[in-house]
Design a protein around this motif. Structure first.
Motif, PDB file in Angstrom:
ATOM      1  N   LEU A 125      -8.135  -3.583  -1.411  1.00 11.95           N
ATOM      2  CA  LEU A 125      -9.441  -3.108  -1.268  1.00 11.95           C
ATOM      3  C   LEU A 125      -9.673  -5.100  -0.807  1.00 11.95           C
ATOM      4  CD1 LEU A 125     -12.611  -2.889  -0.438  1.00 11.95           C
ATOM      5  CD2 LEU A 125     -13.812  -3.048  -2.776  1.00 11.95           C
ATOM      6  N   CYS A 138       0.780  -1.254   0.025  1.00 15.74           N
ATOM      7  CA  CYS A 138      -0.129   0.370  -0.159  1.00 15.74           C
ATOM      8  C   CYS A 138       1.109   0.946  -0.181  1.00 15.74           C
ATOM      9  CB  CYS A 138      -0.905   0.112   1.203  1.00 15.74           C
ATOM     10  SG  CYS A 138      -1.776   1.563   1.541  1.00 15.74           S
ATOM     11  N   ARG A 191      -1.604   2.970  -3.101  1.00 12.43           N
ATOM     12  CA  ARG A 191      -2.630   3.207  -4.002  1.00 12.43           C
ATOM     13  C   ARG A 191      -3.877   2.451  -2.398  1.00 12.43           C
ATOM     14  NH1 ARG A 191      -3.678   3.435  -9.463  1.00 12.43           N
ATOM     15  NH2 ARG A 191      -1.508   3.859 -10.778  1.00 12.43           N
ATOM     16  N   PRO A 192      -4.437   2.411  -2.222  1.00 13.22           N
ATOM     17  CA  PRO A 192      -5.787   1.697  -1.629  1.00 13.22           C
ATOM     18  C   PRO A 192      -5.583   0.201  -2.378  1.00 13.22           C
ATOM     19  CG  PRO A 192      -7.072   3.137  -2.922  1.00 13.22           C
ATOM     20  CD  PRO A 192      -5.360   3.564  -3.455  1.00 13.22           C
ATOM     21  N   THR A 208     -10.477   7.155   1.934  1.00 14.13           N
ATOM     22  CA  THR A 208      -9.646   7.493   1.488  1.00 14.13           C
ATOM     23  C   THR A 208      -9.422   8.804   1.377  1.00 14.13           C
ATOM     24  OG1 THR A 208      -9.385   6.218  -0.238  1.00 14.13           O
ATOM     25  CG2 THR A 208      -8.951   7.448  -1.096  1.00 14.13           C
ATOM     26  N   MET A 230      -9.133  -3.328   4.360  1.00 17.68           N
ATOM     27  CA  MET A 230      -8.583  -1.853   3.762  1.00 17.68           C
ATOM     28  C   MET A 230      -7.240  -1.613   4.261  1.00 17.68           C
ATOM     29  SD  MET A 230     -12.527  -0.144   1.868  1.00 17.68           S
ATOM     30  CE  MET A 230     -12.021   0.640   4.211  1.00 17.68           C
ATOM     31  N   ALA A 231      -6.734  -1.239   3.788  1.00 19.40           N
ATOM     32  CA  ALA A 231      -5.201  -0.422   4.178  1.00 19.40           C
ATOM     33  C   ALA A 231      -5.454   0.239   2.908  1.00 19.40           C
ATOM     34  CB  ALA A 231      -4.633  -1.427   3.116  1.00 19.40           C
ATOM     35  N   VAL A 232      -5.526   1.432   3.162  1.00 19.98           N
ATOM     36  CA  VAL A 232      -5.700   3.300   2.673  1.00 19.98           C
ATOM     37  C   VAL A 232      -4.140   4.509   2.392  1.00 19.98           C
ATOM     38  CG1 VAL A 232      -6.703   5.434   1.870  1.00 19.98           C
ATOM     39  CG2 VAL A 232      -7.884   3.335   2.756  1.00 19.98           C
ATOM     40  N   PRO A 233      -3.736   4.504   1.617  1.00 13.38           N
ATOM     41  CA  PRO A 233      -2.886   5.158   1.987  1.00 13.38           C
ATOM     42  C   PRO A 233      -3.032   6.402   2.867  1.00 13.38           C
ATOM     43  CG  PRO A 233      -2.694   5.541  -0.287  1.00 13.38           C
ATOM     44  CD  PRO A 233      -4.065   3.976   0.678  1.00 13.38           C
ATOM     45  N   ALA A 255      -8.659   9.274   5.558  1.00 13.44           N
ATOM     46  CA  ALA A 255      -7.302   8.976   5.321  1.00 13.44           C
ATOM     47  C   ALA A 255      -6.640  10.067   4.160  1.00 13.44           C
ATOM     48  CB  ALA A 255      -6.930   8.059   4.021  1.00 13.44           C
ATOM     49  N   PHE A 293      -0.174   4.578   6.197  1.00 17.67           N
ATOM     50  CA  PHE A 293      -1.246   3.958   5.976  1.00 17.67           C
ATOM     51  C   PHE A 293      -2.317   3.078   7.178  1.00 17.67           C
ATOM     52  CE2 PHE A 293       0.100   0.340   7.762  1.00 17.67           C
ATOM     53  CZ  PHE A 293      -0.895  -0.589   7.777  1.00 17.67           C
ATOM     54  N   LEU A 346     -14.775   2.262   0.913  1.00 19.34           N
ATOM     55  CA  LEU A 346     -13.078   2.739   0.085  1.00 19.34           C
ATOM     56  C   LEU A 346     -12.768   4.013  -0.203  1.00 19.34           C
ATOM     57  CD1 LEU A 346     -10.279   1.762  -0.225  1.00 19.34           C
ATOM     58  CD2 LEU A 346     -11.310   1.039  -2.313  1.00 19.34           C
TER      59      LEU A 346
END
Length: 706
Positions: free
Chosen positions: A380, A372, A377-378, A445, A411-414, A448, A424, A441
């Motif tokens: 999902l 990530c 990029r996120p 986003t 989910m991992a979101v930068p 974040a 993240f 997402l």
């Protein structure tokens, strides 16, 4: 069911109530039509006359009985034709029907729909029975029936008719399609049987309530499911309305159920709800995230906003290189993360799988977190399986904990600010059965992104603050090893992390003749510039003090220097202590008054002329002389010790005196107690504190024990 099959062939039995055990209720339709019955003998004379005939034709039974029907009811111009038809019916036995103008008693003419047939009694005599009803009324009923039949059979609204036992008596094609069950398989079956087969239902109790009280239920229930008629699975939404059916006499016949497909409206409402939820969460985040210039607090605020509204468990981690500028950022191999915040909506083993705040952990380059931040990029993962959990977790043990916690979506979101990836945001669902989707997402986003900017601002601010604090501490003095006749203790405490460093300072300057100068000052402003200005004034103070100038002359020189340091002004209190005389000469430039605590006495604010701040220029200063006996204490401080946003300064100065009144301890401990008791968690100013205690002094320069 085709149009021709509606109404169904046995519609006459639709509203029979328990036909096997009770007589059928009379129909109100015949009453509506008002069918008249007239019986004629073979000669055409009236022998029977019903009450409906009296209403239709206007003649009473007494007036009609025994009369020739043709003479009584038929206009003269139609009489021959009517007699001919009467003879044909009596001779052949074939019935005749049609619409015919009949003359009423009042002389008017009414179109009557007639049915004529020959009857035979037990003696072999023939009679003619004539049944008639008002033709316009009959046409109206026929139109209504035809219109209703056409509308029901072609309506996109599903319609079902039930008897009073809630057994299906008729369904239209739309209902047949919704249920995915042929119309013929509905008939005679109970409501709950069909609903169980169709896999959705409205509570039967609601339908019975409508039967009992007659109050309709209109769009009272929304059912969401799949229609068996769809070739491919597609989510539908239906609303149900229920009405009680009654005849013209008010007798309860059953209920009608109307089912309307509201899928588009439901989807629109669902999307609108999702949009409102997204906007509300983003608005909440805008208000709650970034309230301070503290990196960890900002991360905690993000976690507070997203749990439980968006996720069951949330972690906020930044690359360690973001916090530790000495650690290089790598593009290959493990990524090192520093955990800032961790929050869960409920107790869960997923917390143990995450890194606690402050912990630094390495994630291999195949882990979701590493991918990530390196791609920016996120990621999902709506439905996380065992392999996914292995990539999400730091190691195999953590993956096992996630599996035991029931984690099923991730989910991992930068965290990206100014084109730089800082870390993240990790979001997990376990107890919440919904998988994360694109809407989730998008919300994550946005939050974040806002948080990343706040973290970057806080990080930059902290860097500047650290530099300013380092500069300021480097400019503050160390205590001289020996001060004739004095014992001193001092403290400097910066403002809270959300605020910049200030320009407060203190100094302890040895002077000629065993004297000591005690100085506190405050440059108005904050940041590196204020700290640098403080350094210049401290240096100048030391230089002028070394010239053995009177306190007023020192302040005058400092005032001249400060006037050239626009836009800065400063306050300063300069005290010169002479142990030989046992006195202290004090001059003040706009500073708060010092506190004198006599040995064994009560603390008091010294009545020292306030003067004007340095940098104003042109205003003379005054010197006040105060005696200091052994054991007496002089407390000098900056406004950060006593000023708050919520209390008057006089009240806070009284508090300072009360705290000192209760203290009887060494000077170092006194400093610590003053800071602990007077400083508040949200204090926005720094503080300099200097305490001096007079000691017995011998002319040989050695201090005598008390």
């Amino acid at each position: 069911m085709s149009e021709a099959e509606w109404p169904p062939p046995d519609i006459s039995q639709v509203f029979s109530s328990r036909a096997s055990s009770e007589p059928s209720q009379p129909s109100g339709l015949l009453d509506l039509l008002g069918v008249a019955a007239v019986l004629l003998d073979a000669e055409g004379r009236v022998v029977l006359w019903s009450p409906q005939a009296e209403e239709l034709y206007g003649y009473t039974a007494e007036e009609a009985l025994g009369q020739y029907a043709a003479q009584l009811l038929v206009p003269e111009e139609h009489c021959d034709w009517v007699l001919k038809k009467f003879a044909e019916v009596m001779e052949s036995g074939r019935s005749w029907d049609g619409t015919f103008p009949v003359r009423r008693k009042d002389g008017g003419t009414r179109l009557v729909e007639l049915r004529n047939m020959r009857l035979l009694d037990d003696r072999g005599d023939f009679y003619a029975l004539g049944l008639g009803t008002d033709a316009p009324t009959l046409r109206e009923v026929e139109r209504d029936v035809a219109l209703s039949t056409r509308l029901i059979s072609q309506s996109p609204i599903g319609i079902a008719i039930f008897d009073s036992d809630l057994r299906y008596m008729a369904v239209n094609p739309a209902m047949e399609q919704m249920h995915g069950i042929p119309a013929k398989d509905h008939l005679g079956r109970h409501y709950r049987e069909i609903m169980k087969a169709a896999k959705f239902e409205m509570p039967e109790a609601a339908m019975r309530q409508v039967l009992d009280d007659g109050m309709p239920l209109i769009d009272q229930s929304t059912i969401v499911g799949h229609s068996p008629a769809d070739p491919a699975p597609r989510l539908h939404a239906w609303t149900i309305s229920v009405y009680r059916l009654e005849d013209t006499q008010g007798r309860v016949l059953g209920v009608a159920e109307l089912v309307t497909d509201v899928t588009e409206r439901y989807q629109s409402a669902k999307e609108a709800t999702a949009t409102r939820r997204r906007l509300a969460l983003i608005a909440d985040g805008s208000a709650r995230i970034g309230t301070t210039l503290d990196v960890a607090q900002t991360a905690r605020e993000l976690a507070d906003v997203t749990v439980p509204e968006l996720a069951d468990v949330v972690s906020v981690d930044v690359l360690d290189s973001v916090i530790d500028e000495h650690r290089p950022r790598t593009s290959a191999g493990p990524a090192f993360f520093r955990a800032l915040a961790l929050k869960a909506a409920h107790p869960t083993e997923a917390l143990q799988a995450a890194d606690p705040p402050g912990h630094i952990a390495a994630y291999d380059d195949d882990r979701v977190a590493t991918r990530c931040v390196r791609t920016g990029r996120p990621i999902l993962i709506p439905h996380a399986d065992g392999n996914d959990l292995t990539c999400i977790a730091r190691d195999d043990h953590a993956a096992t904990l996630l599996a035991r916690a029931g984690v099923h979506s991730y989910m991992a979101v930068p965290l990206i600010a100014r084109a730089t990836v800082l870390g993240f945001l990790g979001l997990t669902r376990a107890r919440d059965p919904r998988p994360f989707d694109e809407d989730d997402l998008a919300i994550a986003t946005e939050l974040a992104s806002r948080t990343a900017v706040c973290i970057d601002n806080a990080r930059a601010h902290q860097s500047v603050r650290n530099a300013a604090e380092t500069l300021q501490r480097s400019l503050l003095p160390h205590h001289p090893p020996h001060l004739p006749g004095l014992q001193v203790a001092s403290r400097y405490q910066p403002a809270q992390a959300a605020y910049e460093i200030g320009g407060d300072w203190y100094d302890i300057l040895p002077l000629g003749g065993d004297r000591t100068a005690l100085v506190v000052g405050d440059v108005m402003g904050s940041g590196i510039d204020a700290a640098a200005t403080m350094g210049r004034l401290r240096t100048a103070t030391a230089a002028f003090a070394g010239l053995d100038l009177d306190p007023t002359r020192v302040l005058e020189q400092l005032d001249t220097i400060t006037s050239g340091l626009e836009p800065y002004i400063a306050t300063c209190l300069y005290a010169a202590y002479d142990p030989h005389r046992g006195e202290c000469r004090i001059a003040n430039a706009g500073h708060l008054p010092p506190v004198l605590v006599r040995d064994g006495g009560h603390p008091q604010l010294l009545d020292v002329p306030t003067g004007t701040p340095l940098g104003v220029g042109g205003v003379p200063f005054e010197t006040t002389t105060v005696s200091l006996d052994p054991g007496d204490q002089l407390i000098l401080y900056t406004d950060g010790l006593v000023e708050t946003r919520h209390h008057p300064i006089d009240e806070r100065l009284d508090t300072l005196l009360r705290v000192l009144e209760a203290l009887d301890c060494p000077l170092e401990e006194t400093c610590d107690r003053l800071l602990h008791d007077l400083r508040l968690p949200d204090d926005h100013d720094d503080v300099a504190l200097l305490i001096a205690r007079s000691q017995p002094f011998a002319p040989d320069g050695k201090q005598r024990p008390r």
